[in-house]
Structures are given as structure tokens and as C-alpha cells.
Design an enzyme around this catalytic site. Structure first.
Site, short mmCIF file in Angstrom:
data_model
loop_
_atom_site.label_atom_id
_atom_site.label_comp_id
_atom_site.label_asym_id
_atom_site.label_seq_id
_atom_site.Cartn_x
_atom_site.Cartn_y
_atom_site.Cartn_z
N CYS A 183 8.79 -26.92 17.20
CA CYS A 183 8.79 -25.84 18.20
C CYS A 183 9.57 -24.63 17.72
CB CYS A 183 9.32 -26.34 19.54
SG CYS A 183 10.98 -26.98 19.42
N ASP A 223 16.02 -32.20 -11.43
CA ASP A 223 16.15 -31.17 -10.40
C ASP A 223 15.66 -31.66 -9.05
OD1 ASP A 223 13.17 -29.27 -11.35
OD2 ASP A 223 13.47 -31.35 -10.74
N LYS A 268 7.59 -29.11 -22.35
CA LYS A 268 9.01 -28.85 -22.59
C LYS A 268 9.61 -29.88 -23.55
CE LYS A 268 10.25 -26.50 -18.33
NZ LYS A 268 11.21 -26.41 -17.24
N GLY A 300 18.74 -29.79 -19.82
CA GLY A 300 18.17 -30.52 -20.94
C GLY A 300 18.24 -29.79 -22.28
N GLY A 311 14.72 -35.07 -18.49
CA GLY A 311 14.73 -33.65 -18.16
C GLY A 311 14.98 -32.80 -19.39
N ALA A 363 13.59 -38.30 -8.05
CA ALA A 363 13.63 -38.79 -9.43
C ALA A 363 15.00 -39.36 -9.74
CB ALA A 363 13.28 -37.68 -10.41
N CYS A 368 27.33 -46.18 -7.68
CA CYS A 368 26.04 -45.78 -8.23
C CYS A 368 25.72 -44.40 -7.64
CB CYS A 368 24.94 -46.80 -7.90
SG CYS A 368 24.25 -46.63 -6.25
N LEU A 374 12.75 -18.87 -19.41
CA LEU A 374 13.24 -18.37 -20.68
C LEU A 374 14.62 -17.72 -20.61
CD1 LEU A 374 9.90 -16.88 -22.05
CD2 LEU A 374 10.88 -19.12 -22.50
N ARG A 421 17.20 -19.10 -19.69
CA ARG A 421 18.26 -20.07 -19.95
C ARG A 421 17.81 -21.26 -20.79
NH1 ARG A 421 15.65 -20.48 -15.49
NH2 ARG A 421 15.28 -22.45 -14.44
#
Lengths: 645, 323
Positions: free
Chosen positions: A168, A112, A67, A24, A19, A116, A153, A52, A54
Site C-alpha cells: 500500500c 556482492d 572476469k 577479487g 568473485g 551466495a 560462522c 573499469l 576499480r
């Protein structure tokens, strides 16, 4: 400052980052400054403008680029002599196998999505490499350490499956705004602009058996030479007017519920207002700049539109799709960055909400719900990255007694904003790391192997490339290099009822399921059961020992995930396009036993993520019961209106 | 940008954070002016955070010439002596920070901050002092407090793998969420002078040892006339002696200020980047809270120690004085 001992451990370490997004970027920067010299980084995404705020290693000029690659270039600027190996790829690619993972001293996740994370967890266990997990959402975050045999884990504690809604509720009895969004996005939008072959539950079933579904199908087709404005109003009237009238005719449904109000365009809009004074052919024909809002002069995405304004947007957006983007029909899926699609879905959801007496929402809010947008800031990611590196250094030194799970809180608990907790021992019932068999109750005379493969192996166990065996008999497998006979054999097996398989599965049998990619083996003891409760056990199966709990709002035969299309197929764990994410739950000061884990329904863990696309990011309220026992309680409701302080 | 509505550019860029703190906070941030002094690793982190958040301007003060040690934990400065040689820390950081958000005005103010008057500080809404002597911190704090405008004042320092933040918001009104309501609250903060003169024995027993250890270091530097952070292992005996004296004078049991902790703070001359990230992040959050008036700000010290991993808030104030 790091000691000499630490520094040499750091210098010689090879680290894998999974990431290169919010966490990351901060993590890569801090690792580099801390003296790490051999860092590998995997990320399949490209840079978007919304990153952008962060992901500070990226600039406007990088939008569209990888990235992982851009992050590397940015960090080399202030640490030119370290080795950073970027992979613009999906961590689930078969190239990243156990041998690949074995080369690292520690793996650091900045992901995220749940899928994964589970995948990486299994590979780290198989490779016996420690894993430092993390997640953030808004002002909250956490870091956890996972070392095979010593700590839990990542999957030892059940992580809830993504929020699902009974069909429904979506088609007939919505009670929350999110239900209207799902209807607008996954039913209406999909029906009009998406794959026509996809099964779609858009039409309400009436008690009148005479109205065939074929008739209803025709309602959505544009008639020959039909004027686009008229077509739009006809669709409007059909879904917001006629369908509601049909639903109202089912008395039973409304016995204990508020009746919806049908809405017709003639009542909401003044005639003639359909013609706007603006020119829909703007300066550019760029499809992405097409916008009903702009055309109607409604500039502020934070405004909550009236029913009339929503209706105008609906009709205008509808028209613009046909005029400008007809060639995309049949292939269009909802994309949160598609302005026109967001406008259409917002308007449609709001009109429906208005019918049902549900509060309307602004485009900004609706987009967040429809796009499962994560809310994220740089500061939390920076804090979490610092904490990750601290744990990583402990791992490199085998400082096992000092491993900590650390929670970053919005409001202090016992004066703490950063709260470290000792990790738990492995869960002996965890089928992922403890190889304890699970038990499956199933009707072996009725259920087919296919049902087992889809509902259990894929959906619950998260194995996508499974091998299913009974003893030495191979009942089913997925692979590239299978010969025709085997493929035919497996296909035949899938359709067989369990007790009629070549190697029959009956009560007392143990099935072994393996996933080669994840190097995971799971044994399942079968117990035959005749009857299952249609409401509580709609799949006709019950897996126990350790299970994924699923948070379904109401039980029903079918359910819809926000984003998935509805169909008769069983609910499956969403793939990559669905970003759903969970933060660990229930920290406690002591090493807790499984029996002490609170009821999952009351303790829905909070979802965290570090970049776009999370789900279930509800409010967090921390309840400090006791000295050491802390419970994280999250409201999975997606109504964001009240989140602001 | 115009007065009331965010521009399209701002909305697109700030979308994800607006979803955290709302449009109103974003607007207030866009009007805020920040002054920062002491450009080491932790402050560099804070600057990155506050620029990304979208403040109106950020002014940097640090005339120290860049050295290899000074930039060791500062990701804003490339380690190439040909590039950094001769420039000041503020100048080097300024260039990099501008890149993070073109909508923020980042600039350098030359000079010794302790010589700046109240007029100067009046230009700012937030002042962050780092790498300053205690005397300088007190002086800046006082000047800020004398102004009619409410300036938020912070100090931040890291030693070894520990960090400390001090907050003075004077009289601060804010709103916070309780269940589904927004309730209005207020807090009264002591100045740094008032805070650190609270007698040690008057503090709650469980106050973190790091508070005392930092005060010992601070006092040592004051007495010896050292620049902040300018201590070495040779000073350890002197520091331990000072600790004894201070504990005695305060009637505080020495166990509250462990020798081992002081040793760490003395030996750790270089910053520890993970702690810089953590402290810079917490400080960033606090400044955003102060500017927005939403959410309860921490009062009035924050400590982090990588050894135990706890991030602790301590309220060091004198209940009698109302501060």
C-alpha cells in the site's frame, strides 16, 4: 616480509577465490605477489564499463568477456609461473559441491550478495575449510575469518533480509522517493513493457465497488489506431491524474497524511510542445542508443528536472519505446544499463514524487536507487585485499590466536582507521553451524506444507533444494531423478494441511529439513498456535531460536522488494538478480553472548559489496560508547542526496 | 575535457566512484598533477589507485635500474629480465600505468630528485616521496613549502610488514559532514623537520612504538650514510646501540622501542605485498581527500603493523608552535 615458515605454507597452499570483481582483482594480484602458486577463481560475470574504475585487471577491450578468465591472464603477465584456474560459472552450481571445496586450504570470498555468501558459508562448514569473508562499500570495508568450531560462522549473526516495502505504501501512500522508484519500475514499467501475465498492483482500489478491475485493465491497452502521442498522454493522465483522484476519494487514507495532487498533462505541458524539432530516427537504429534525454537536448544526468521536463521525458521515452522497441514488449525487465528505461523510470518516479510532495531526484540518483547500484572505489578494495591475505596466511599456519576481524573505517575510532577485533565464538543457537533446533509456532490445522516450504524453508532458511522429513517419512523433496509417483506424492503433500499429512505434523513434532547441496541439516520443533497477529506476523508463523530479522518499513500483509514484482505470493528471498548484501554487525572486543546483541532494528548492519548491485548502502555512523564495545548504526534509507562530504 | 562538465566517457567510467565522492571531487581530480618518487611496491599501489581515480597527470621519478629484488612486490613490472633489463623502475612502471586509465597522462622525469628546484615542484599539486633519505625528504618538503601554491607533501615507507605515511598539507581548508550539514574546517600541519624534532618525551605516552622504531632506523641510515632500506642483520647490534643512545638523549624509557620490533624492521628487506596494498590504499584515499578538500585528512602520521593489524593515526606536532 613473510617468514620462511610462512613462505612455505603459502607455496604449498591451494586457495579458492569466489568473485573476480572489485575485491577479487585486488586480491588475486596481492595473492600472486605474496607467493601463492595455486589459485582457483570462480566468477559468473562478464566485464562492464562501469567496472573499469576499480577492477584494474580489465581493459576497455575486455568488456563482455569473463572476469575470471581475464583476471587470470592479467595476473599471469607479472607472475607467469603460477597456476590460476578460472571458472566462468555460478558458485551455486552443483559442480561446486563439498568435495570440490574440500580440496582447498582456505576459501576467500569477494562476493556482492547475501545468497551466495550463505551458500559458500554452508559448503565451507560442510567441507570443514576455513573461510575469509569480506565486503566493501565506498570507504568502508571489513574482513572476517570463519573456522568451524572455533569462530562464528558467517550466519551466526543474523543478517537482515533485503529492504521491503508494504504494497500500500507503493501503490497509495508513498512518502519517500524510493517508493516512487519502486512504483515506476516494478509497477508502471512492468505493466507497460513487461510480462502481461504478471499480476500487478498498479491500480488503486477505490471504495466504489462498481469500478471493476477489468475496466481499469483496459485503460492501459492502446486503442485501435490510437495516435502514439495521445496514447502516451492518456496513460500519463490515468496514472498521475485519475488514479490519484480515485485514491483521494478514500477519505480514511488521508486523515493523517498530506493529500497528493493529481497531475494532468494538459496542465503541465504547453499544447503542441509534444512535437519536437528533432529527428527521432537517429544515425543508428541501435536500440541501446535511443534516448529521450538526447532527443530533448537534456545532457546532464546530474540535473534535477522540473515537473515539466520530467513530463516531457516521460512522454518522449514512452513514445520511443513504442516506436523503436515494441518487439521487446512482454519481455522487458528493468535494466539499469538500459538508458531509455532509466529515463522513463526516473521521469515517472519524479512526476509521482511531485504529486506527493516528495523531493525530485536527478537521473543519476534515480538510476542508483532503481538499479541498486553500489558505490565503489579502488582504494578500499585494495586495503581489504591486503587484510584478506594477511588473515589467509594466518589460517594456513593455524595461527588461531591471531585471527582477527578487521574493520576499515572512514573516520578514525580511538585513532584507528583499521581496527582489528577478536573473532567471536560460535553462536550455540546458530542453526547453520551448531545444529541447534529451531522452534516454529504455526497453526497446524490451517497452514499447508507449501506455506512451510516457501515461507520458512526457502525464505528464512535459504534452502532451495530441501528435503523435508518427519522422522523417517519423507514429506517433500526437490530433485532431478525422482520418479513420477514420488513427484505426484510430493505435489499432493504440499497442498495438505500439516496435521493431515500422511505423517501428521502436530504440536511437539520435530521436522527435519536438509539441503543436500549445502549439506545442511536443520531440526525444527513445532508448536501449534491458533492465532497470529495480522500486522506483526502476516505469514502466520513465528520461527525462533535463531532467525533472519527482516527490516520491513511498516507491517502489512504483503510487501514488495525493490526489484521484485508484486504478487500474492509470500515474500521470498530474492534470487541472483537481486544483489543484496550485508556487512557483519556489532563488533565487540570481548566474546559476546547472544543476550548482549543489540536489537536488530536499532542496529541495522551496513550492507557492503564489492561490485555492482548492492542494497541498503546507507550512511554509517560509528558510535564509540565504551572502550571495547562498538556499535555500527546504519541508516537504511536510500536517499543518497546527503551522502557526499 | 571541457572546463565544467565531465565528458560522457568520464561519466560512464567514473560512475561508481562519483557515487562515493561526487562530481565536484571528480572534476578537481581531473585537474590534479601528481609527482611520485621511489617506485617500489607500495608506491606502485598508490600510483594504480591515483590513476584509476582519474587525475590529470602522474609523473614518476626513479632512475634506479630494475633488479629482481626491486620488483619483487611490484605488479607493474613483468619479472622477465629480457623485458626489464636495463630499464629504470620509473620507465617500466610508466608503461603499465598508462594502461589503467587512458585519460591520465603518465610520464617519467629523469634525474636526482634532491637536485630539482622549487620551479620544478611548482608544476605539481601533490608530491609523494618514498625510498628517499631523511635529508632528501626534508629538502623536498622545504622547497614545496616555500612556494605560494599549497602543495600536498607525503612520505611513505614500508619496512618488513610495517608501513608509515607522513602527511604535510601546510594550512589546509576543507569541509566535512556533520549530521546533515557541511561544516568548514581547517588544519595546520608541521613540516617533516618540525614533526620529527618534537622531543620524544613530549609525545603522549600511548604513541605507537612503530614511530620511534622508524626514527631509529632512519637515523641509523643517516649516520651511516646508507641508502634507504640498505640495512642487514649485521647492522642489528649497531641499531640497538643507537636506539639506547636516542632513548637516553630523549629521556624515553627503552620499552617504547622494543628490540624485537627493530629486529623485524632490520631483517625484513623485501616488501610484504599485503602491506603495500594497504598503505598504498590509505595513501590513495588521503591524496584524494586533499585534492578534493572534502573530508578530514589524517594528521599527520599513519602506521600499520601486520602483526597486530592496527592502522593508527598519530598526531606528532608541537602544540606550542601552532603547527
Amino acid at each position: 616480509m613473510a617468514s620462511q615458515q610462512q613462505l612455505s605454507a603459502i607455496k604449498g597452499a591451494r586457495v579458492l577465490m569466489v568473485g573476480a570483481g572489485g575485491i577479487g582483482c585486488e586480491l588475486l594480484k596481492t595473492l600472486a605477489l605474496s607467493g601463492f602458486q595455486d589459485i582457483h577463481i570462480i566468477d559468473m560475470d562478464t566485464i562492464e564499463v562501469s567496472n573499469l574504475n576499480r577492477q584494474f585487471l580489465f581493459r576497455q577491450s575486455h568488456v563482455g568477456q569473463s572476469k575470471a578468465k581475464v583476471a587470470r591472464e592479467a595476473v599471469l603477465k607479472f607472475r607467469p609461473h603460477i597456476k590460476i584456474t578460472p571458472y566462468h560459472a555460478n558458485v551455486k552450481d552443483p559442480d561446486f559441491n563439498v568435495d570440490f571445496f574440500k580440496q582447498f586450504n582456505v576459501v576467500l570470498n569477494g562476493l556482492d550478495n547475501l545468497d551466495a555468501r550463505r551458500h559458500v558459508n554452508r559448503l565451507c562448514l560442510a567441507a570443514e575449510v576455513p573461510l575469509v569473508e569480506s565486503g566493501t562499500t565506498g570507504f568502508l570495508g571489513q574482513v572476517t575469518v570463519h573456522v568451524k568450531g572455533r569462530t562464528e560462522c558467517y550466519e551466526c549473526q543474523p543478517k537482515p533480509a533485503p529492504k521491503t516495502y508494504p504494497v500500500c505504501t507503493i501503490t497509495s501512500t508513498p512518502s519517500k522517493f524510493v517508493h516512487c522508484i519502486v512504483w515506476a519500475k516494478d509497477l508502471l514499467f512492468a505493466k507497460l513493457f513487461g510480462d502481461k501475465n504478471q499480476e500487478n498492483d498498479l491500480n488503486v482500489h477505490s471504495t466504489d465497488a462498481a469500478s471493476s478491475s477489468e475496466q481499469a485493465e483496459d485503460a492501459f491497452e492502446r486503442r485501435k489506431d490510437e495516435d502514439i502521442e495521445q496514447y502516451g498522454r492518456r496513460i500519463y493522465d490515468h496514472v498521475f491524474g485519475y488514479n490519484i483522484e480515485v485514491a483521494l476519494s478514500n477519505e480514511e487514507t488521508w486523515k493523517n497524511r498530506n493529500r497528493p495532487r493529481p497531475v494532468y498533462s494538459r496542465d503541465v505541458l504547453l499544447n503542441g510542445l509534444a512535437q519536437q524539432n528533432g529527428n527521432i530516427f537517429g544515425a543508428t537504429d541501435d536500440p541501446s542508443s535511443v534516448s529521450a534525454m538526447a532527443y530533448l537536448g537534456m545532457k546532464n544526468p546530474q540535473d534535477i528536472w522540473s515537473l515539466m521536463e520530467n513530463s516531457r521525458i516521460f512522454l518522449e521515452a514512452f513514445k520511443l519505446f513504442f516506436v523503436k522497441r515494441e518487439k521487446e514488449f512482454g519481455n522487458l525487465t528493468f535494466d539499469k544499463d538500459d538508458q531509455l528505461a532509466v529515463e522513463f523510470v526516473t521521469a515517472a518516479a519524479n512526476i509521482r514524487a511531485s504529486s506527493f510532495g516528495i523531493p525530485l531526484h536527478s537521473l543519476f540518483e534515480a538510476k542508483g536507487i532503481a538499479g541498486n547500484i553500489v558505490h565503489a572505489v579502488a582504494t578500499t578494495n585494495a586495503i581489504i585485499a591486503g587484510l584478506i591475505v594477511i588473515e589467509a596466511i594466518k589460517v594456513l599456519q593455524n595461527d588461531t590466536n591471531n585471527y582477527r576481524m578487521t574493520y576499515c573505517l572512514e573516520h578514525p575510532t580511538r585513532k584507528m582507521l583499521l581496527m582489528p577485533v577478536e573473532p567471536f565464538e560460535p553462536n550455540k543457537s546458530c542453526y547453520v553451524c551448531s545444529e541447534t533446533p529451531l522452534t516454529l509456532e504455526i497453526n497446524t490445522h490451517r497452514a499447508k506444507l507449501r506455506d512451510f516450504a516457501e515461507k520458512i524453508v526457502k525464505a528464512k532458511l535459504g534452502m532451495y533444494f530441501p528435503l523435508i522429513m518427519h522422522g523417517s517419512a519423507l514429506l517433500y523433496e526437490v530433485g532431478d531423478d525422482l520418479d513420477e509417483d514420488m513427484v505426484a506424492n510430493y505435489a499432493a503433500n504440499l497442498e495438505k494441511v500439516l496435521c493431515e499429512l500422511p505423517s501428521p505434523i502436530t504440536s511437539g513434532t520435530t521436522i527435519t529439513v536438509e539441503d543436500l547441496k549445502q549439506e545442511l541439516t536443520c531440526n525444527i520443533n513445532i508448536k501449534h498456535r491458533e492465532e497470529f497477529d495480522e500486522e506483526k506476523e502476516p505469514d502466520g508463523m513465528l520461527l525462533s531460536g535463531w532467525t533472519q530479522s527482516s527490516s520491513v518499513e511498516k507491517d502489512d500483509n504483503k510487501s514488495i522488494v525493490n526489484g521484485g514484482s508484486t504478487s500474492n505470493a509470500s515474500q521470498t528471498v530474492p534470487g541472483d538478480s537481486e544483489k543484496n548484501d550485508e556487512m557483519g554487525s556489532v563488533p565487540s572486543g570481548k566474546k559476546r553472548k547472544l543476550s548482549e546483541v543489540p536489537d536488530a532494528a536499532a542496529q541495522d548492519p551496513l550492507s557492503v559489496t564489492d561490485s555492482d548491485g548492492s542494497r541498503n548502502h546507507g550512511k554509517l555512523e560509528l558510535v564509540d560508547d565504551d572502550d571495547d564495545l562498538l556499535m555500527l548504526d546504519a541508516d537504511p534509507g536510500i536517499n543518497k542526496k546527503k551522502r557526499l562530504q | 575535457m571541457d572546463g565544467e562538465v565531465l565528458t560522457e566517457q568520464e561519466t560512464a567510467l567514473y560512475d561508481r566512484q562519483i557515487r562515493v565522492w561526487g562530481v565536484d571531487t571528480q572534476r578537481r581530480l581531473s585537474k590534479a598533477h601528481i609527482l611520485v618518487c621511489g617506485m617500489k611496491g607500495t608506491v606502485a599501489e598508490f600510483c594504480k589507485n591515483i590513476v584509476l581515480a582519474g587525475v590529470s597527470s602522474l609523473t614518476l621519478v626513479d632512475d634506479r635500474v630494475a633488479t629482481e629484488e626491486a620488483i619483487s612486490a611490484n605488479f607493474l613490472i613483468p619479472p622477465d629480465e629480457n623485458a626489464y633489463g636495463g630499464k629504470t623502475l620509473a620507465e617500466l612502471c610508466c608503461d603499465s600505468l598508462k594502461d589503467f586509465n587512458p585519460m591520465v597522462r603518465v610520464s617519467v622525469e629523469k634525474g636526482d630528485i634532491s637536485s630539482f628546484g622549487g620551479d620544478f615542484f611548482d608544476n605539481y599539486d601533490v608530491v609523494v616521496a618514498s625510498c628517499c633519505s631523511l635529508a632528501t625528504k626534508k629538502s623536498i618538503n622545504e622547497k614545496c613549502r616555500k612556494l605560494s601554491k599549497h602543495i600536498a607533501f607525503y612520505t611513505v615507507d614500508c619496512r618488513d610488514s610495517c608501513g608509515e605515511i607522513f602527511v604535510d598539507l601546510q594550512h589546509h581548508r576543507y569541509s566535512k559532514k556533520k549530521l546533515d550539514e557541511n561544516i568548514k574546517c581547517q588544519l595546520q600541519y608541521p613540516s617533516i623537520e618540525e614533526a620529527i624534532s618534537v622531543p620524544w618525551r613530549a609525545l603522549p605516552r600511548k604513541v605507537t612504538k612503530l614511530y620511534f622504531a622508524m626514527r631509529v632506523m632512519e637515523r641509523f641510515e643517516e649516520v651511516e650514510g646508507r641508502n634507504p632500506g640498505d640495512v642487514s642483520s649485521a647492522d642489528l647490534p649497531g641499531i640497538l646501540k643507537l636506539k639506547k643512545e636516542l632513548c637516553e638523549a630523549n629521556s624515553l624509557n627503552e620499552s617504547h622501542v622494543p628490540d624485537k620490533l627493530l629486529e623485524r624492521l632490520v631483517m625484513g628487506t623485501r616488501e610484504f605485498p599485503p602491506v603495500c596494498a594497504i598503505i598504498g590504499g590509505i595513501l590513495g584515499q588521503e591524496v584524494i581527500k586533499a585534492i578534493s578538500g572534502k573530508g578530514e585528512p589524517l594528521k599527520n602520521f599513519f602506521f600499520f603493523d601486520a602483526m597486530d593489524g592496527k592502522g593508527i593515526i598519530e598526531d606528532i606536532s608541537n602544540p606550542e608552535s601552532g603547527s
